[in-house]
Design a protein around this motif. Sequence first.
Motif, PDB file in Angstrom:
ATOM      1  N   ASN A  26       0.595  -1.189   0.084  1.00  0.00           N
ATOM      2  CA  ASN A  26      -0.024  -0.029  -0.026  1.00  0.00           C
ATOM      3  C   ASN A  26       0.847   1.349  -0.045  1.00  0.00           C
ATOM      4  O   ASN A  26       0.401   2.367  -0.003  1.00  0.00           O
ATOM      5  N   GLU A  27       1.949   1.214  -0.057  1.00  0.00           N
ATOM      6  CA  GLU A  27       2.922   2.524   0.098  1.00  0.00           C
ATOM      7  C   GLU A  27       2.987   2.962  -1.469  1.00  0.00           C
ATOM      8  O   GLU A  27       2.987   2.223  -2.437  1.00  0.00           O
ATOM      9  N   SER A  28       3.059   4.001  -1.645  1.00  0.00           N
ATOM     10  CA  SER A  28       2.811   4.798  -2.461  1.00  0.00           C
ATOM     11  C   SER A  28       3.859   5.908  -3.391  1.00  0.00           C
ATOM     12  O   SER A  28       4.747   6.226  -2.589  1.00  0.00           O
ATOM     13  N   GLU A  61       1.923   3.801 -10.563  1.00  0.00           N
ATOM     14  CA  GLU A  61       2.173   3.425  -8.863  1.00  0.00           C
ATOM     15  C   GLU A  61       2.995   2.358  -8.879  1.00  0.00           C
ATOM     16  O   GLU A  61       3.494   1.587  -9.521  1.00  0.00           O
ATOM     17  N   SER A  72       2.554  -3.193  -5.613  1.00  0.00           N
ATOM     18  CA  SER A  72       1.211  -3.107  -5.081  1.00  0.00           C
ATOM     19  C   SER A  72       0.454  -4.564  -5.703  1.00  0.00           C
ATOM     20  O   SER A  72      -0.464  -4.818  -5.284  1.00  0.00           O
TER      21      SER A  72
END
Length: 377
Positions: free
Chosen positions: A68-70, A113, A117
């Motif tokens: 979930n890190e962006s 992204e 993910s």
Amino acid sequence: MNLRKIQDVKKELKGARVICRVDFNVPIKESGIVMSDFRIKATLPTINFLKEAGAKIILISHIGRAPNESLAPVANYLKQNLGMNVDFVSSIFGSEIEDKIDSLEDGGIVMLENLRSDPGETSNDSFFSKQLAEYADIYVNDAFAVSHREHASIVGLPKEIPAFAGLRMQEEINHLLLKNMNHPVLAVIGGLKFETKEPLVERLLDDVESLYLCGALAHDFYRAEGFEIGTSVHGDSIPKDDLIENKKITIPSDVLVENGARKEYKKSDQVLHNEKIVDIGTESLEELKELSRTAKTIIWNGPFGWYEGGYDKGTIEYLEFLADLDSNIIIGGGDTVGLIEKMSLINRFSFVSTGGGAMLEFLEKGSLVALEYLKDK
């Protein structure tokens, strides 16, 4: 090493869709502030080369360990701090991305992204690679620091479309090839667990004149010699006799130990069972400096002490010493490079690698798995 280089197809880049694997895995504060831009700036020459050639650029990277890190803070940093017009999309696949790529002008940039993910990245899923390949005509790898990983964007994607090495990738290889280094060469290697570093140590002994082992690597040598290391970090095995007796190898003769609030420098063979080795000793540091003065090339990867515990005095002093040395200085490793940035010394060394583990693996094997897909066969 003969690689297919992106410069070789410069005339073919205008209007071409180029998917460029970069390494934007940089530390981000909870507030979304980029704490280190070293890896970002390292790949700017490749991005600017593609822009000037008129390519339509799709930037891909991972960040952190959690899915979930962006990468949104990195995209913002590129725009706000480096003046780069980047169109960030908070997904990897979908019609929105396809539309943005289709509408890109020559020299335009879309950034996807976090690749991780999607589990297809780290599992090297072939379908994941094929989906990414549909976005582009050409693939460029400029992510040296992760080029030892068998991930989809590293080894899967270059199977699908023509693949080339970026400018930073080429620079890393040219500086780290042992055959390119001026002799005598001194290698200074820290890190954990000798058993994982043994192949590297044996390879370096064939190519360098001096090898200085520090940190937990040295602790395993102490154990092999029957020294007490107390509660210090160590590996599961000890070096073989031929390595213990090898005259090219030097380990610290004195160390800084910690026992609760008490800290003390002492000889390496005088550590007590309730003490922990946390840094290189002052005498050893002077011995290393003297050894360094005779080398034309110095390769260094890994801090001297328990860096996470705040023991960086020896590492800082050696960095300051090297910054004033007129030799070819090559440094890598996340903790060491982070300290170099903090001390504003990046430009004082011949070359600072973006890789930690990748640098060590390249020194050991002379190649990385990603490079097999970039070689000019």
